[in-house]
Design an enzyme around this catalytic site. Structure first.
Site, PDB file in Angstrom:
ATOM      1  N   GLU A  46     -11.940   0.745 -17.530  1.00 42.21           N
ATOM      2  CA  GLU A  46     -12.842   1.881 -17.757  1.00 42.21           C
ATOM      3  C   GLU A  46     -13.854   1.553 -18.854  1.00 42.21           C
ATOM      4  O   GLU A  46     -15.037   1.890 -18.758  1.00 42.21           O
ATOM      5  CB  GLU A  46     -12.034   3.116 -18.182  1.00 42.21           C
ATOM      6  CG  GLU A  46     -11.060   3.641 -17.129  1.00 42.21           C
ATOM      7  CD  GLU A  46      -9.668   3.008 -17.236  1.00 42.21           C
ATOM      8  OE1 GLU A  46      -9.585   1.805 -17.565  1.00 42.21           O
ATOM      9  OE2 GLU A  46      -8.683   3.709 -16.976  1.00 42.21           O
ATOM     10  N   TRP A 167      10.507 -33.640   1.365  1.00 44.66           N
ATOM     11  CA  TRP A 167       9.345 -32.769   1.374  1.00 44.66           C
ATOM     12  C   TRP A 167       9.274 -32.091   2.744  1.00 44.66           C
ATOM     13  O   TRP A 167       9.166 -32.749   3.761  1.00 44.66           O
ATOM     14  CB  TRP A 167       8.075 -33.561   1.045  1.00 44.66           C
ATOM     15  CG  TRP A 167       7.090 -32.604   0.495  1.00 44.66           C
ATOM     16  CD1 TRP A 167       6.091 -32.022   1.196  1.00 44.66           C
ATOM     17  CD2 TRP A 167       7.073 -32.035  -0.809  1.00 44.66           C
ATOM     18  NE1 TRP A 167       5.451 -31.109   0.397  1.00 44.66           N
ATOM     19  CE2 TRP A 167       6.023 -31.098  -0.839  1.00 44.66           C
ATOM     20  CE3 TRP A 167       7.858 -32.213  -1.958  1.00 44.66           C
ATOM     21  CZ2 TRP A 167       5.722 -30.352  -1.966  1.00 44.66           C
ATOM     22  CZ3 TRP A 167       7.554 -31.460  -3.078  1.00 44.66           C
ATOM     23  CH2 TRP A 167       6.498 -30.550  -3.078  1.00 44.66           C
ATOM     24  N   GLU A 282      12.050 -20.143  -7.269  1.00 45.39           N
ATOM     25  CA  GLU A 282      11.750 -21.218  -6.308  1.00 45.39           C
ATOM     26  C   GLU A 282      12.981 -21.996  -5.853  1.00 45.39           C
ATOM     27  O   GLU A 282      12.872 -22.985  -5.164  1.00 45.39           O
ATOM     28  CB  GLU A 282      10.713 -22.173  -6.910  1.00 45.39           C
ATOM     29  CG  GLU A 282       9.303 -21.611  -6.912  1.00 45.39           C
ATOM     30  CD  GLU A 282       8.225 -22.685  -6.751  1.00 45.39           C
ATOM     31  OE1 GLU A 282       8.557 -23.884  -6.641  1.00 45.39           O
ATOM     32  OE2 GLU A 282       7.045 -22.314  -6.747  1.00 45.39           O
TER      33      GLU A 282
HETATM   34  C1  AOF Z   1      -6.010   1.677 -17.937  1.00 42.44           C
HETATM   35  N1  AOF Z   1      -6.967   0.785 -17.580  1.00 42.44           N
HETATM   36  O1  AOF Z   1      -7.648  -1.272 -17.191  1.00 42.44           O
HETATM   37  C2  AOF Z   1      -5.387  -0.983 -17.698  1.00 42.44           C
HETATM   38  C3  AOF Z   1      -4.388  -0.053 -18.005  1.00 42.44           C
HETATM   39  O2  AOF Z   1      -1.503  -2.173 -24.395  1.00 42.44           O
HETATM   40  P1  AOF Z   1      -2.718  -1.677 -23.717  1.00 42.44           P
HETATM   41  O3  AOF Z   1      -3.719  -1.039 -24.650  1.00 42.44           O
HETATM   42  O4  AOF Z   1      -3.396  -2.713 -22.844  1.00 42.44           O
HETATM   43  O5  AOF Z   1      -2.290  -0.445 -22.766  1.00 42.44           O
HETATM   44  C4  AOF Z   1      -1.228  -0.510 -21.899  1.00 42.44           C
HETATM   45  C5  AOF Z   1      -1.288   0.668 -20.964  1.00 42.44           C
HETATM   46  O6  AOF Z   1      -2.455   0.628 -20.172  1.00 42.44           O
HETATM   47  C6  AOF Z   1      -0.155   0.672 -19.948  1.00 42.44           C
HETATM   48  O7  AOF Z   1       0.117   2.002 -19.588  1.00 42.44           O
HETATM   49  C7  AOF Z   1      -0.742  -0.088 -18.775  1.00 42.44           C
HETATM   50  O8  AOF Z   1      -0.118   0.221 -17.540  1.00 42.44           O
HETATM   51  C8  AOF Z   1      -2.161   0.436 -18.809  1.00 42.44           C
HETATM   52  N2  AOF Z   1      -3.117  -0.463 -18.218  1.00 42.44           N
HETATM   53  N3  AOF Z   1      -4.736   1.260 -18.092  1.00 42.44           N
HETATM   54  O9  AOF Z   1      -6.322   2.859 -18.135  1.00 42.44           O
HETATM   55  C9  AOF Z   1      -6.723  -0.515 -17.469  1.00 42.44           C
HETATM   56  N4  AOF Z   1      -5.113  -2.314 -17.620  1.00 42.44           N
HETATM   57 ZN    ZN Z   2      -6.752   2.434 -20.510  1.00 42.35          ZN
END
Ligand code: AOF
Ligand code: ZN
Length: 355
Positions: A46, A167, A282
């Protein structure tokens, strides 16, 4: 939302234990910004989408719609919450594919946005969204890494010949298996495989990263000269007792565990604590069988060649649902999903649709 999925996959291999996430900002039918989570610890999708908006389009944010493949986070993790960003930029509408099952999020991200007047629709292309985030959601919901099994078998169902390297699959299958190594945070083999095949276990034939290499070696039979200790990346040797003196490279760590019927549970628990969200198993046959017997697997990749071995180590039977089958040269590749995993993915899609 499809554009979000495509963007998300640009981060494949680099986001673990975070999910791959993509986001798109639309104003009046025109994309004004897009982004993805590129690497663990770095900003979320975002944020990148908002940052990508051109200066002349910034005033459009309070009149635009944000599409995002995963529920925006509402926690201070390694980065600030995306819900705050959305509110601060006064984005009035958000479309989400699936919920983030991380305990502190799980619907709260959506709730916070709604409570602050944002129009939120969830469950957009939910089945596909659930698949995209399956590793993260399995990791946080089941508190163990997402597990994939991978092996090659001969046309007559053998994985190899005891004590000798054979292999079985072709070079195209080998490249695909390296692509899989990029997708997984860790890779595991047992003593016999390490001794007979001396694999490097790194990812040399595809873009991206090399998983943490894990060797199950109860009695430390694998010499410190084994290739896996010297190839790129770090490794963990799981053994009954750590060695006293060591000539292993600094990248090798030792984990002492009791080799009893709870070994796999303890190992998976340890990996989860270490934030390792996915594991590619694996081999060899015995280890694969243990994971299957304990229902500790989510997906399986079975490569079957046209070669016949006429005898040897029987390949395990994988009791899953086939979700994909294709040929690479003369090898047949089957992808199977465990029943539990299928149910979990459908459940996420269904619960996400109801918000
Ligand atoms: C989002 N947008 O692009 C991603 C999310 O430790 P942090 O700050 O990276 O935050 C971890 C949390 O953010 C966790 O709940 C994970 O699932 C989420 N990832 N969330 O809004 C993103 N990569
Ligand atoms: Zn986020």
């Amino acid at each position: 939302m499809r554009r979000c999925f495509d963007l998300a996959r640009m981060g494949e291999g680099f986001t673990a234990p975070n999910p791959m996430v993509g986001a798109v900002l639309v104003h009046d039918g025109r994309i004004i910004g897009e982004g993805f989570h590129a690497r663990y610890g770095e900003v979320h999708a975002e944020v990148n989408a908002v940052r990508s908006v051109k200066p002349e389009d910034r005033q459009l944010l309070p009149h635009s719609t944000l599409y995002v493949s995963l529920e925006p986070c509402c926690i201070h993790g390694r980065t600030p919450p995306c819900t705050s960003l959305i509110l601060q930029k006064k984005i009035p509408e958000v479309l989400v594919s699936v919920l983030d099952y991380t305990a502190e999020v799980k619907g709260r991200g959506v709730e916070i946005l709604r409570n602050n007047g944002v129009k939120v629709t969830t469950g957009v292309l939910a089945e596909e969204g659930a698949e995209l985030s399956i590793i993260r959601n399995t990791f946080v919901a089941k508190r163990r890494p997402y597990i994939a099994l991978k092996f090659a078998q001969s046309a007559d169902g053998f994985m190899g010949v005891p004590g000798r390297q054979v292999w079985i699959s072709n070079k195209y299958s080998k490249r695909l298996s390296h692509k899989l190594r990029n997708r997984f945070a860790a890779i595991l083999v047992g003593t016999n495989t390490a001794l007979t095949d001396d694999p490097s276990l790194d990812n040399r034939l595809w873009y991206g990263s090399t998983p943490v290499k894990i060797l199950l070696d109860r009695k430390l039979k694998v010499p410190d000269s084994a290739k896996l200790f010297h190839s790129p990346g770090s490794s963990i040797v799981v053994c009954e007792a750590k060695p006293n003196t060591t000539d292993y490279p600094d990248t090798v760590a030792f984990l002492e565990l009791a080799f009893d019927e709870h070994l796999l549970d303890r190992l998976l628990e340890h990996l989860a604590v270490k934030n390792i969200s996915s594991l590619l198993v694996e081999g060899g046959a015995k280890i694969l069988e243990q994971f299957i017997k304990r229902d500790l697997w989510d997906e399986a990749w079975v490569f079957t060649s046209e070669k016949r071995l006429g005898g040897g180590i029987p390949a395990p039977f994988v009791p899953g649902t086939e979700v994909q089958q294709f040929h690479l040269g003369n090898d047949r590749v089957e992808v199977l999903h465990a029943i539990d995993r299928r149910e979990f993915s459908s459940k996420i899609a269904m619960l996400s649709a109801t918000g």
